[in-house]
Design a protein around this motif. Structure first.
Motif, PDB file in Angstrom:
ATOM      1  N   LYS A  68      51.977 -65.100  55.118  1.00  0.00           N
ATOM      2  CA  LYS A  68      53.325 -65.543  55.515  1.00  0.00           C
ATOM      3  C   LYS A  68      54.207 -65.759  54.290  1.00  0.00           C
ATOM      4  O   LYS A  68      55.385 -65.420  54.287  1.00  0.00           O
ATOM      5  N   GLU A  69      53.614 -66.312  53.260  1.00  0.00           N
ATOM      6  CA  GLU A  69      54.361 -66.530  52.015  1.00  0.00           C
ATOM      7  C   GLU A  69      54.704 -65.188  51.366  1.00  0.00           C
ATOM      8  O   GLU A  69      55.790 -65.016  50.810  1.00  0.00           O
ATOM      9  N   ALA A  70      53.796 -64.224  51.458  1.00  0.00           N
ATOM     10  CA  ALA A  70      54.068 -62.888  50.917  1.00  0.00           C
ATOM     11  C   ALA A  70      55.240 -62.240  51.654  1.00  0.00           C
ATOM     12  O   ALA A  70      56.086 -61.580  51.036  1.00  0.00           O
ATOM     13  N   ILE A  71      55.290 -62.429  52.959  1.00  0.00           N
ATOM     14  CA  ILE A  71      56.427 -61.895  53.730  1.00  0.00           C
ATOM     15  C   ILE A  71      57.717 -62.541  53.257  1.00  0.00           C
ATOM     16  O   ILE A  71      58.726 -61.869  53.054  1.00  0.00           O
ATOM     17  N   ARG A  72      57.682 -63.864  53.047  1.00  0.00           N
ATOM     18  CA  ARG A  72      58.880 -64.568  52.577  1.00  0.00           C
ATOM     19  C   ARG A  72      59.322 -64.033  51.220  1.00  0.00           C
ATOM     20  O   ARG A  72      60.515 -63.863  50.965  1.00  0.00           O
ATOM     21  N   LEU A  73      58.358 -63.714  50.363  1.00  0.00           N
ATOM     22  CA  LEU A  73      58.661 -63.214  49.021  1.00  0.00           C
ATOM     23  C   LEU A  73      58.787 -61.694  48.971  1.00  0.00           C
ATOM     24  O   LEU A  73      58.941 -61.126  47.893  1.00  0.00           O
ATOM     25  N   ARG A  74      58.700 -61.044  50.117  1.00  0.00           N
ATOM     26  CA  ARG A  74      58.846 -59.593  50.258  1.00  0.00           C
ATOM     27  C   ARG A  74      57.801 -58.811  49.465  1.00  0.00           C
ATOM     28  O   ARG A  74      58.103 -57.826  48.803  1.00  0.00           O
ATOM     29  N   ILE A  75      56.579 -59.279  49.568  1.00  0.00           N
ATOM     30  CA  ILE A  75      55.467 -58.579  48.929  1.00  0.00           C
ATOM     31  C   ILE A  75      54.635 -57.958  50.036  1.00  0.00           C
ATOM     32  O   ILE A  75      54.199 -58.635  50.946  1.00  0.00           O
ATOM     33  N   ARG A  76      54.424 -56.655  49.911  1.00  0.00           N
ATOM     34  CA  ARG A  76      53.713 -55.926  50.968  1.00  0.00           C
ATOM     35  C   ARG A  76      52.376 -55.351  50.508  1.00  0.00           C
ATOM     36  O   ARG A  76      51.622 -54.852  51.319  1.00  0.00           O
ATOM     37  N   ASN A  77      52.094 -55.414  49.244  1.00  0.00           N
ATOM     38  CA  ASN A  77      50.874 -54.826  48.696  1.00  0.00           C
ATOM     39  C   ASN A  77      49.667 -55.670  49.112  1.00  0.00           C
ATOM     40  O   ASN A  77      49.516 -56.825  48.695  1.00  0.00           O
ATOM     41  N   ARG A  78      48.773 -55.089  49.948  1.00  0.00           N
ATOM     42  CA  ARG A  78      47.613 -55.809  50.474  1.00  0.00           C
ATOM     43  C   ARG A  78      46.653 -56.226  49.359  1.00  0.00           C
ATOM     44  O   ARG A  78      46.037 -57.284  49.435  1.00  0.00           O
ATOM     45  N   ARG A  79      46.530 -55.393  48.338  1.00  0.00           N
ATOM     46  CA  ARG A  79      45.649 -55.730  47.217  1.00  0.00           C
ATOM     47  C   ARG A  79      46.152 -56.956  46.464  1.00  0.00           C
ATOM     48  O   ARG A  79      45.369 -57.807  46.056  1.00  0.00           O
ATOM     49  N   VAL A  80      47.457 -57.039  46.276  1.00  0.00           N
ATOM     50  CA  VAL A  80      48.043 -58.196  45.588  1.00  0.00           C
ATOM     51  C   VAL A  80      47.801 -59.455  46.407  1.00  0.00           C
ATOM     52  O   VAL A  80      47.399 -60.498  45.880  1.00  0.00           O
ATOM     53  N   ILE A  81      48.020 -59.361  47.716  1.00  0.00           N
ATOM     54  CA  ILE A  81      47.845 -60.522  48.606  1.00  0.00           C
ATOM     55  C   ILE A  81      46.383 -60.975  48.607  1.00  0.00           C
ATOM     56  O   ILE A  81      46.088 -62.164  48.488  1.00  0.00           O
ATOM     57  N   LYS A  82      45.468 -60.016  48.710  1.00  0.00           N
ATOM     58  CA  LYS A  82      44.040 -60.350  48.729  1.00  0.00           C
ATOM     59  C   LYS A  82      43.604 -60.989  47.419  1.00  0.00           C
ATOM     60  O   LYS A  82      42.895 -62.001  47.402  1.00  0.00           O
ATOM     61  N   SER A  83      44.032 -60.412  46.322  1.00  0.00           N
ATOM     62  CA  SER A  83      43.657 -60.942  45.012  1.00  0.00           C
ATOM     63  C   SER A  83      44.224 -62.348  44.803  1.00  0.00           C
ATOM     64  O   SER A  83      43.523 -63.246  44.314  1.00  0.00           O
ATOM     65  N   ALA A  84      45.481 -62.546  45.185  1.00  0.00           N
ATOM     66  CA  ALA A  84      46.104 -63.866  45.042  1.00  0.00           C
ATOM     67  C   ALA A  84      45.395 -64.895  45.925  1.00  0.00           C
ATOM     68  O   ALA A  84      45.171 -66.041  45.497  1.00  0.00           O
ATOM     69  N   THR A  85      45.029 -64.492  47.125  1.00  0.00           N
ATOM     70  CA  THR A  85      44.325 -65.402  48.033  1.00  0.00           C
ATOM     71  C   THR A  85      43.013 -65.864  47.416  1.00  0.00           C
ATOM     72  O   THR A  85      42.706 -67.065  47.410  1.00  0.00           O
ATOM     73  N   GLU A  86      42.244 -64.926  46.895  1.00  0.00           N
ATOM     74  CA  GLU A  86      40.955 -65.274  46.299  1.00  0.00           C
ATOM     75  C   GLU A  86      41.122 -66.171  45.074  1.00  0.00           C
ATOM     76  O   GLU A  86      40.375 -67.137  44.900  1.00  0.00           O
ATOM     77  N   LYS A  87      42.105 -65.863  44.228  1.00  0.00           N
ATOM     78  CA  LYS A  87      42.328 -66.675  43.027  1.00  0.00           C
ATOM     79  C   LYS A  87      42.744 -68.106  43.388  1.00  0.00           C
ATOM     80  O   LYS A  87      42.221 -69.063  42.836  1.00  0.00           O
TER      81      LYS A  87
END
Length: 166
Positions: A68-87
């Motif tokens: 949801k935060e990625a949508i707010r920040l207009r980030i669509r790259n699944r790899r970026v979202i997954k990596s950020a989630t894990e970190k």
């Protein structure tokens, strides 16, 4: 203030994009438990009218906050979202915060397994308790108590007198 969109630049590393995303996240939003921490409401979302109930995990609940935060920040790259989630899950959340997400997921899963079994049994008991309805006419009797389709008389009174089967 409008969030800036990360534009892919071949000179920018994947790691720097993830770090930039992590820096721009509103942590007050992502640390909130979904459904205000109500396991029953969350269990209903997991069922979502499907016959297959989704098994929830604490990390999965947290990932949905990150998405949801990625949508707010207009980030669509699944790899970026997954990596950020894990970190964030491994490095930024405290054990207590992770436990809150895990406990909520477990409570919702338990409700879906145990609570739904109670509701299903209760529904079956109610169905079994339905008795024949007393009616004044054959039409009402067929409507409320069901029609017997293998007997011609129940569908059309007097059908045997006019049939060629006699």
């Amino acid at each position: 203030m409008h969030p800036q969109r990360i534009v892919r630049n071949p000179n920018v590393s994947f790691r720097s994009i993830v770090i930039d995303f992590i820096d721009r996240i509103n942590y007050n939003i992502i640390y909130q438990l979904p459904c205000n921490g109500n396991a029953n409401v969350l269990a209903a979302y997991a069922r979502n009218g499907d016959s297959i109930i989704k098994i929830l995990t604490g990390l999965g609940l947290f990932r949905s906050n990150i998405e949801k935060e990625a949508i707010r920040l207009r980030i669509r790259n699944r790899r970026v979202i997954k990596s950020a989630t894990e970190k964030i899950w491994n490095l930024h959340l405290t054990t207590l915060q992770r436990d809150r997400f895990e406990r909520l997921a477990n409570d919702a899963n338990n409700f879906n397994q145990n609570g739904m079994q109670f509701y299903n049994e209760n529904t079956l008991d109610r169905i079994a308790g339905i008795t024949l309805q007393v009616t004044n006419s054959r039409f009402e009797d067929n409507f409320y108590n069901g029609t017997v389709f293998n007997v011609c008389e129940s569908i059309m009174p007097g059908c045997w007198e006019n049939s060629n089967f006699l």
